[in-house]
Scaffold this active site. Structure first.
Site, PDB file in Angstrom:
ATOM      1  N   ARG A 524       7.694 -57.620 -22.870  1.00  0.00           N
ATOM      2  CA  ARG A 524       8.654 -58.698 -22.722  1.00  0.00           C
ATOM      3  C   ARG A 524       8.732 -59.170 -21.279  1.00  0.00           C
ATOM      4  O   ARG A 524       8.524 -58.394 -20.355  1.00  0.00           O
ATOM      5  CB  ARG A 524      10.064 -58.232 -23.130  1.00  0.00           C
ATOM      6  CG  ARG A 524      10.179 -57.903 -24.623  1.00  0.00           C
ATOM      7  CD  ARG A 524      11.593 -57.515 -24.968  1.00  0.00           C
ATOM      8  NE  ARG A 524      12.082 -56.496 -24.038  1.00  0.00           N
ATOM      9  CZ  ARG A 524      13.368 -56.295 -23.770  1.00  0.00           C
ATOM     10  NH1 ARG A 524      14.298 -57.028 -24.352  1.00  0.00           N
ATOM     11  NH2 ARG A 524      13.724 -55.342 -22.923  1.00  0.00           N
ATOM     12  N   SER A 585       6.641 -47.984 -18.702  1.00  0.00           N
ATOM     13  CA  SER A 585       6.925 -46.680 -19.303  1.00  0.00           C
ATOM     14  C   SER A 585       5.658 -45.880 -19.593  1.00  0.00           C
ATOM     15  O   SER A 585       5.344 -45.554 -20.739  1.00  0.00           O
ATOM     16  CB  SER A 585       7.741 -46.873 -20.581  1.00  0.00           C
ATOM     17  OG  SER A 585       8.905 -47.604 -20.282  1.00  0.00           O
ATOM     18  N   ASP A 639      11.689 -46.230 -18.006  1.00  0.00           N
ATOM     19  CA  ASP A 639      12.775 -46.726 -18.858  1.00  0.00           C
ATOM     20  C   ASP A 639      14.043 -45.865 -18.797  1.00  0.00           C
ATOM     21  O   ASP A 639      15.146 -46.362 -19.004  1.00  0.00           O
ATOM     22  CB  ASP A 639      12.318 -46.926 -20.311  1.00  0.00           C
ATOM     23  CG  ASP A 639      11.625 -45.718 -20.898  1.00  0.00           C
ATOM     24  OD1 ASP A 639      11.390 -44.744 -20.151  1.00  0.00           O
ATOM     25  OD2 ASP A 639      11.322 -45.726 -22.102  1.00  0.00           O
TER      26      ASP A 639
HETATM   27 MG    MG Z   1      12.955 -47.653 -25.726  1.00  0.00          MG
END
Ligand code: MG
Ligand code: ADP
Length: 894
Positions: A524, A585, A639
């Site tokens: 995103r 991540s 994250d």
């Molecule tokens: Mg997640």
């Protein structure tokens, strides 16, 4: 007058509906912990939690205490659906006066009967004398039962009044008496009343019977209730048979508006006026009396027996149920009526005979109708509490009234259908009375006890003691220290990666930021606006084609820049240079807030020439190639850090981030002086623990079960992320599946039959655990899930499945708590505090959607870290919002 009398005995339909409602209310009252003491319908738990399934096998002894008699029975079940059990019985008469004598003498007598019966019936080919012989005790008095084999007598009735028994455990008394007879191989394993025995008698293979109605001298009913609703018993899963003891219904006045003057007279003359009002309308002990009082009243009004002497009717009890039944069962003519009345000493006219017959029919018809009201209340209650639209159920029926009154069954069926049209009850006559049922109860109890032992054996290794959890906590602490140490870091399973994030937000951050989120379920691009009014965001999801994920590093980062440009164009941001935070991540060795070397790709990415390189630099290089000059990458973060930061914006005490989704990980604010892997001693730094790998060095081997090892071996990274594989969404369903396979193999589930679907890896999803563990009404959904897996599940299978899921998710939550306990305790010590008050920002679908995970986690944490007050906040979009906030904090502190 006759018409008026008959009308008073006939209850209109709307009254019946109201009574049914009252009965249901009283049932709820009887089941509730707060109100059961005042309830008239007692709703006593019986601790019978299952009905026979036909696999019961072996010899079972039954002793039944009846009026003046002790009945003994030996039942042999063959595991053939209980179709043709072999039965031998003997009835003993009690000596004169025993019912009112010494209690111990009564139990000694019962034990002697057992001894004599066994001596006469047991031969080497019926029973192996070495074998233990389980005994079921039918004891039809009101008891406070606390286990299947533990019941304290509350009060005698039916003419019994033996001394020294009220308040004692009658199972214990019988067992002691039996032991005195040198029958030490006989175990009293179950106590029940006759209603329960009737229900069990009516069960045969493939046809569970879940209600019994006994319409006898007294009247009673029992049924299988959802165990969690029986608040007076500890059991919470599955079902339990509840003995309604509905004879006292109406003792609080709810029946007053249907009582006739005849009922009042019967009550006044009884030994317990004002009590057992329902029973006095329906029990065969009272029906003759009601008729007698009606006739006395009608004679006084000159409606019957004009001109003859009715003195004989003045005597209590002369008019018995047998008289009543003889009068009504003959449909044609009145010759039987005349005969019965003449035998009693009356001289009835033809008209008297007709009228007496009408009265008798009205009284008995009313009794049958009232039984139907009670049954309808039970049916609707079961239907509602099982969350079903329609209920199909079998009802065992027994008793003098049922057997003696030809229209009883028809009335019971049609009136209950009228009152509870959503339920379809099939009435089954009880065969062989309650004795055979008692043997079944005993057999079921033994089957369940054996199954319980086997289940505990399978699930035992998954159940962690407090000491186990303390050890995990201590090990986590040890691994944390090693991960932080400059020289021990390389060999630690918890890597404790520095993030170069030194501050959590203080709420004064302002501005517009770009954010990237790569490594979650989607890629995103976001714009995040942090203003006085709060944080607003706009975002766009972009697909990364597999060819790019597995192509060159340049190709991947060029694609990312293309996406950013597309986003900025759409959002009209091309003219601005916004600071950018990058949630990435994947495991990275970070050397600065905006400098992070990729350690390894995961999640299907294999783009070349990236591992070992600085990810931020790769992005900047791509921007240069694409001639995008307005890009200012200020931070790269994991994250967990994003999660902590996004919650930290609203809560300054939020200094821990936790993720329990596909995987699990945590980060927290550590003192710089403890971080041996980064220069400098001032202030704090957020540490990305990468705790999923805890145990990869073997330190958790002692808690891994067979199931964990199988699950680990079948993953793409065996031996890696061992802690994560006990906790996170990617694995819990698979652990459950492995347990189900073993349980089925051990014949504990699905009648030993595994579907080929269940043998498919990862077919059992972690979200199923959430559905299955949802309390109360989820049993239908459980069936749906199991059907999808092509498994044909019984009710008991569903209950056991829930237990398996609970064991797995509870362990996950507890282990997660042990890890967190190590973190908060370390932070408390770091800060030299007696008490630490701190918040955790959490993300992850397992944590958010599982019905018990978060509670179990918090409860265990409180227990393991009693000096820390920890509150949990759900993070909203930690990756996007958190990335912007890291960038904002970086800009602020810069
Ligand atoms: Mg997640
Ligand atoms: P990620 O960790 O990849 O960012 P999530 O936090 O959404 O993604 O977690 C996804 C995981 O959550 C999946 O592995 C799935 O097993 C699990 N999951 C999905 N739905 C549920 C649910 N209703 N209850 C428990 N776990 C769920």
């Amino acid at each position: 007058q006759i018409q008026r009398a008959l009308r008073s005995l006939c209850i209109p339909l709307e009254r019946l509906h109201i009574m049914k409602g009252h009965m249901m209310q009283d049932m709820c009252k009887g089941l509730s912990r707060q109100t059961h003491a005042q309830a008239k319908v007692r709703m006593l738990p019986t601790y019978i939690c299952s009905t026979p399934n036909g696999t019961e096998k072996g010899n079972f002894l039954v002793v039944e205490l009846c009026q003046n008699q002790v009945r003994t029975l030996l039942v042999t079940l063959y595991g053939d659906g209980n179709m043709s059990p072999q039965m031998m019985y003997k009835i003993f008469d009690m000596p004169e006066g025993m019912m009112q004598g010494d209690g111990e003498a009564l139990f000694d007598f019962i034990a002697q009967c057992v001894s004599q019966f066994l001596a006469e019936t047991i031969t080497p080919d019926t029973c192996n004398s070495e074998e233990r012989l389980p005994l079921g005790f039918v004891f039809p008095f009101t008891c406070r039962q606390t286990q299947l084999d533990k019941a304290e007598l509350l009060s005698w009735s039916k003419g019994f009044s033996c001394s020294g028994v009220v308040g004692k455990d009658v199972v214990q008394m019988l067992q002691s008496a039996i032991n005195k007879q040198e029958l030490s191989h006989v175990d009293v394993v179950a106590l029940m009343n006759d209603t329960v025995g009737t229900m069990m008698t009516c069960c045969t293979e493939g046809r569970p019977c879940e209600i019994a109605v006994v319409a006898d001298k007294g009247s009673n009913c029992c049924f299988m209730a959802e165990a969690y609703l029986v608040e007076t018993a500890e059991e919470t899963s599955g079902r339990m048979c509840v003995n309604t003891e509905w004879g006292c219904f109406g003792d609080d006045g709810t029946l007053n508006d249907i009582l006739t003057p005849y009922d009042e007279s019967v009550d006044e003359e009884s030994s317990n006026p004002g009590e057992k009002r329902f029973e006095k309308l329906v029990g065969t002990l009272y029906l003759g009396e009601i008729v007698r009082h009606a006739l006395i009243a009608l004679t006084a009004e000159k409606a019957v027996f004009t001109g003859t002497d009715i003195a004989v009717l003045k005597e209590k009890g002369v008019f018995t149920i047998q008289h009543v039944l003889d009068i009504i069962n003959n449909e044609d003519g009145t010759t039987d009526v005349k005969r019965v009345l003449e035998v009693l000493g009356l001289q009835p006219s033809e008209r008297d005979c007709g009228r007496v017959q009408q009265i008798c029919r009205a009284v008995v018809g009313r009794a049958a109708t009232l039984h139907a009201v009670g049954l309808a209340a039970i049916l609707s209650y079961m239907c509602q509490t099982r969350d079903m639209e329609t209920l199909m159920v079998n009802v065992g029926v027994d008793g003098e009234l049922y057997k003696g009154y030809s229209r009883f069954e028809e009335i019971l069926q049609s009136v209950s259908r009228l009152l509870s049209p959503e339920c379809l009850a099939t009435l089954l006559p009880s065969r062989d009375g309650s004795g055979r049922g008692a043997a079944m109860v005993t057999a079921v109890a033994l089957r369940l006890a054996a199954q319980r032992r086997a289940v505990n054996e399978v699930l035992g290794p998954l159940r962690l003691t407090r000491a186990d959890l303390e050890k995990v906590q201590a090990l986590m602490r040890q691994e944390m220290e090693r991960g932080l140490g400059k020289h021990t870091n390389a060999s630690a399973s918890v890597r404790m990666l520095p993030t170069y994030v030194s501050h959590t937000p203080d709420g004064t951050e302002r501005g517009d930021f770009l954010a990237l989120d790569l490594g979650g379920t989607n890629f995103r691009v976001l714009v995040v606006r942090v203003t006085e009014e709060g944080i607003s965001m706009a975002s766009e999801i972009y697909v990364i084609p597999a060819s790019i994920m597995r192509g060159t590093g340049e190709g991947l980062f060029d694609h990312i820049i293309d996406c950013i440009v597309d986003f900025q164009t759409k959002q009209n941001l091309m003219t601005q240079t916004l600071p950018l935070g990058f949630t990435f991540s994947f495991p990275c060795q970070q050397v600065g807030l905006d400098k992070a070397l990729l350690l390894t790709w995961t999640k299907g990415f294999t783009a070349s020439d990236c591992v070992g390189h600085d990810v931020v630099q790769l992005l900047r290089d791509a921007a240069r190639r694409k001639q995008h000059s307005g890009l200012q990458v200020v931070a790269l973060l994991n994250d967990t850090v994003g999660t902590m930061m996004s919650c930290g914006y609203d809560d300054p005490k939020c200094e821990i981030g936790l993720i329990v989704g596909t995987g699990t990980n945590a980060c927290y604010m550590e003192e710089m002086k403890n971080v041996g892997t980064v220069e400098g001693d001032q202030g704090r730094m957020c540490i990305n623990m990468e705790w999923g790998a805890f145990g990869d060095n073997g330190c958790l081997d002692h808690i891994f079960t067979h199931f964990d090892r199988v699950v680990d071996e079948t993953t793409i990274n065996p031996g890696k992320q061992r802690f994560e594989k006990l906790i996170s969404g990617m694995y819990l369903g698979e652990i459950v599946r492995q347990i189900l396979l073993v349980m089925t193999e051990k014949q504990l589930l699905f009648q030993g039959r595994v579907s080929s679907k269940l043998q498919t890896r990862n077919i059992f999803q972690t979200k199923f655990l959430s559905t299955i563990e949802l309390n109360g009404l989820a049993l239908r959904q459980i069936r749906t899930i199991l059907k999808e897996l092509e498994l044909d599940a019984s009710f008991e299978d569903s209950v056991l499945l829930r237990e398996v899921c609970q064991a797995v998710s509870l362990r996950a939550a507890q282990l997660c708590a042990a890890g967190l306990a190590a973190v908060v305790e370390k932070m408390r010590e770091n800060r030299g505090l007696d008490r630490l008050s701190i918040s955790v920002g959490v993300d992850g679908t397992l944590y958010k959607l599982h019905p018990c995970f978060s509670q179990n986690l918090q409860k265990t944490l409180k227990d393991l870290a009693p000096n820390c007050d920890v509150s949990f906040h759900l993070s909203e979009d930690g990756s996007g919002k958190g990335a912007a906030l890291v960038a904002a904090v970086a800009c602020r502190t810069a």
